[in-house]
Design a protein around this motif. Structure first.
Motif: not given
Length: 269
Positions: A197-208, A256-263
């Motif tokens: 369930k945690h992994v599927l939640a992370a899939r939906a959120l895009g992070h964990w 947001p720093l991690l998301v922007d860097t990944a992008q």
């Protein structure tokens, strides 16, 4: 029991989608590598009989492999037991020095670290472990995080969750079924259904974001690193002291720093 291991694991044929004819394989090389991998924090010194039991090869074969490792400088012996020598670290170091990903991400994670004051890590999934391959130099005197080469069970660190979230359902279920869900704190998720369930939640959120799974008082935050083709090639993460940032603060200030860097890295990977 320590969960920290420093030797890089091999990346399986299945992960590369290659079909290799068995006649092209050197089985002895594979067995020799299994002999090296037999040593860990619970088995720092082994006899040929013990190596044979762990690896599934005969005692005679194990002894020959061990003596060969001694000859080439990768092991030492007192005539009864054998142990690895520091030269083995060259095997893992070769990956860190030669692979493109650690060198490519270093300036990016260093910039994030200077912005937020936290240590930033990049890791990859190797079977059932997360292997850390790059780490920023923290601006703090005392930093939290994992050094390059550290190997941690994937279920207790957030990079493992976000990388598993990129798998298909069938692959994820097979991984969960085969995984050893060891407990390290009272908070470690060891129930397979809850973990899924945690992994599927992370899939939906895009992070964990998770806390106290491996160490008390620590919280992890991670996002997956994807290539320009959309394939997961690793994870970008931070390990934080729980009292330093609330979950809301970590979500608003650090995520947001991690998301922007990944992008930013996506078009380069």
């Amino acid at each position: 029991m320590s969960v920290y291991r420093s030797i890089e694991g091999n990346y399986g044929v299945d992960e590369l989608n290659l079909q290799i004819n068995r006649k092209d394989l050197i089985e002895g090389l594979g067995r020799g590598l299994r002999v090296i991998e037999a040593f860990d924090d619970e088995h720092p010194r082994l006899t040929p009989t013990e190596v044979g039991t762990i690896t599934g090869i005969t005692r005679t074969a194990a002894r020959r492999y061990l003596l060969s490792l001694v000859h080439f400088g990768y092991a030492a012996t007192d005539g009864h037991q054998f142990w690895l020598s520091p030269r083995v670290l060259r095997l893992g170091r070769s990956y860190l020095d030669a692979a493109r990903l650690p060198r490519l991400v270093q300036p990016f994670i260093q910039r994030v670290s200077m912005q937020c004051g936290e240590t930033v890590n990049v890791s990859v999934l190797d079977g059932h472990d997360v292997v850390y391959i790059a780490r920023s130099n923290s601006p703090r005197v005392i930093s939290i995080g994992y050094h390059a080469g550290a190997r941690i069970p994937a279920h207790v660190v957030t990079p493992g969750i976000v990388m598993l979230a990129t798998l298909g359902d069938a692959q994820l279920d097979a991984w969960i079924a085969a995984h050893d869900f060891s407990s390290f704190t009272a908070h470690t998720v060891t129930d397979r259904a809850v973990f899924r369930k945690h992994v599927l939640a992370a899939r939906a959120l895009g992070h964990w974001i998770a806390e106290q799974q491996l160490d008390l008082g620590l919280r992890g935050i991670a996002v997956a690193l994807r290539s320009h083709k959309g394939e997961c090639v690793g994870a970008l993460s931070m390990t934080l002291q729980s009292q330093a940032h609330t979950i809301d603060q970590a979500t608003v200030q650090l995520l947001p720093l991690l998301v922007d860097t990944a992008q930013s890295l996506r078009n380069l990977l």
